[in-house]
Design an enzyme around this catalytic site. Structure first.
Site, PDB file in Angstrom:
ATOM      1  N   TYR A 250     -15.392  -4.274  -0.740  1.00 60.77           N
ATOM      2  CA  TYR A 250     -16.446  -3.966  -1.708  1.00 60.77           C
ATOM      3  C   TYR A 250     -17.743  -4.704  -1.391  1.00 60.77           C
ATOM      4  O   TYR A 250     -18.823  -4.212  -1.692  1.00 60.77           O
ATOM      5  CB  TYR A 250     -15.996  -4.345  -3.128  1.00 60.77           C
TER       6      TYR A 250
ATOM      7  N   LYS B 214      -1.736  -4.947   4.004  1.00 58.41           N
ATOM      8  CA  LYS B 214      -1.332  -4.143   5.163  1.00 58.41           C
ATOM      9  C   LYS B 214      -1.438  -5.013   6.408  1.00 58.41           C
ATOM     10  O   LYS B 214      -2.331  -4.836   7.242  1.00 58.41           O
ATOM     11  CB  LYS B 214      -2.237  -2.904   5.289  1.00 58.41           C
TER      12      LYS B 214
ATOM     13  N   ASP C   9       1.037   0.445   1.073  1.00 57.74           N
ATOM     14  CA  ASP C   9       1.404   1.868   0.958  1.00 57.74           C
ATOM     15  C   ASP C   9       2.813   2.002   0.376  1.00 57.74           C
ATOM     16  O   ASP C   9       3.054   2.807  -0.538  1.00 57.74           O
ATOM     17  CB  ASP C   9       1.280   2.592   2.312  1.00 57.74           C
TER      18      ASP C   9
ATOM     19  N   ASP D 125      -7.732  -1.567  -6.697  1.00 61.94           N
ATOM     20  CA  ASP D 125      -8.411  -0.450  -7.360  1.00 61.94           C
ATOM     21  C   ASP D 125      -7.473   0.751  -7.401  1.00 61.94           C
ATOM     22  O   ASP D 125      -7.276   1.377  -8.452  1.00 61.94           O
ATOM     23  CB  ASP D 125      -9.692  -0.118  -6.576  1.00 61.94           C
TER      24      ASP D 125
ATOM     25  N   ASP E   5      -4.940   2.282 -10.716  1.00 64.37           N
ATOM     26  CA  ASP E   5      -5.031   3.646 -11.262  1.00 64.37           C
ATOM     27  C   ASP E   5      -3.650   4.308 -11.285  1.00 64.37           C
ATOM     28  O   ASP E   5      -3.303   5.021 -12.231  1.00 64.37           O
ATOM     29  CB  ASP E   5      -5.999   4.517 -10.436  1.00 64.37           C
TER      30      ASP E   5
END
Ligand code: IPM
Ligand code: MG
Length: 370
Positions: A142, A193, A226, A250, A254
């Site tokens: 970000y 990751k 993932d 983020d 969700d």
């Protein structure tokens, strides 16, 4: 009477409608329980752009820095799709996070019993769910530099974002996750990751070191982000606290939001480091849902995420634990009684407006406080 300074930044879309329900609560808490909240209101997002040509003014930024807590609604909408990138509505939120140094974003995902049927997942998968996502909020892709689009001069352009994390950033966010885990089921799962990202290799290493040095009583596991997303929809109850970086957080939050039945249910708290002298932290509270321009102005938005964000504010900024518990109970009771906004409506329930939902929660809170 304690003075408690709140800055209200309702923003755009359904933000102001949701915020109006919180101001009802503040009024009641001041008048009937001597809570001593002092509120000021400011502009953020598209509303600030329309007024001053920027996503938040310096004056409102100053107010945010000197408030005890900021309550934030939502920003953005199609009206501002074409404004310059630097002053797009989201830039106001990102500036608040960065300048207030709100590195720790707490996103609890709780499935209220009354809403287990509204999730797109099977009832037994989500019923009784209570997990907490701790998202790093001031670093990573970000904010990393360079962040630009360059012209390669051969008819091609290149878009660049930079994922970058320093040791101290990973240490402090994992510390928050471990501390919070101790107040819950004492389990932390760290997601990154490391199989493709150097920042992921460092993330995993530093989380493990922080754990070993100070929090070995807490159970720590690591998962690739993932796979973590997949596990979140397969069997979310395996998790207690999840700690992850800004971008993965983020996305995963969700996903977690949908487990609870509706994005309209999820509150969040963004916290800074405790001040060494006073122990108090800079803090901003916001619902995870966005500005929902499609339903804005119709009086049908779900105000629960905003109200639950205020409950987090009572808990984390003002140590008003009993009041926070009562407010959360009020929300749960109102849902048990069948009150539903359109997003969580199901057969046999009572569909109500934003304002009627807010009134019901305020009345229940009052009754529980008597
Ligand atoms: C969130 C939002 C923001 C983010 C946007 C509005 C900049 O999606 O708080 O999750 O990406 O952090
Ligand atoms: Mg988001």
């Amino acid at each position: 009477m304690a003075s408690r300074k709140l800055l209200l930044l309702p923003g755009d879309g359904i933000g102001p409608e949701a915020m109006a329900e919180v101001t009802k609560l503040i009024t009641v808490m001041n008048a009937e329980f001597g809570a001593g909240f002092e509120t000021e209101a400011g502009l953020v997002g598209g509303a600030a752009y329309d007024a001053h040509g920027e996503a938040i003014s310096d004056a409102d930024m100053e107010r945010a820095l000197s408030a005890d807590a900021v309550l934030f609604g939502a920003v953005g909408g199609p009206k501002w799709d074409d404004v310059p990138y630097e002053v797009r509505p989201e830039a106001g939120l990102l500036r608040l996070r960065k300048e207030m140094e709100l590195f720790a974003n707490l996103r609890p995902a709780i499935c209220y019993p009354a809403l287990a049927e509204s999730s797109s997942l099977r009832k037994d998968v989500v019923e009784g769910l209570d997990i907490l996502i701790v998202r790093e909020l001031t670093g990573g892709v970000y904010f990393g530099e360079p962040k630009e689009i360059i012209d390669l001069g051969n008819g091609q352009k290149r878009g660049i974002d930079t994922q970058v994390y320093d040791t101290f950033e990973i240490e402090r966010i994992s510390g928050v996750a471990f501390e919070l885990a101790r107040t819950r089921q004492s389990k932390v799962c760290s997601m990154e990751k490391h199989n493709v990202m150097k920042s992921g290799v460092l993330w995993k290493e530093v989380v493990a070191e922080t754990h070993k040095a100070k929090y070995s009583d807490v159970e720590l596991t690591h998962m690739l982000a993932d796979a973590g997303g997949m596990q979140l929809v397969r069997w979310p109850k395996q998790f207690d606290v999840i700690v992850t970086d800004n971008l993965f957080g983020d996305m995963l939050s969700d996903v977690a939001a949908m487990l609870t039945g509706s994005l309209g249910m999820l509150p969040s708290a963004s916290l800074g480091a405790p001040d060494p002298k006073t122990g108090s932290r800079k803090a901003l509270y916001e619902p995870v849902h966005g500005s929902a321009p499609d339903i804005a102005g119709k009086g049908i938005a779900n105000p629960i995420a905003m109200i639950a964000s205020f409950a987090m504010c009572l808990r984390y900024s003002f140590n008003m634990v009993a009041e926070a518990d009562r407010l959360e109970k009020a929300i749960s009771d109102v849902l048990d009684e069948g009150y539903r906004t359109g997003d969580i409506m199901s057969e046999g329930m009572r569909e109500v407006s934003t304002s009627a939902m807010g009134d019901a929660v305020v009345e229940k809170f009052r009754a529980l406080s008597a």
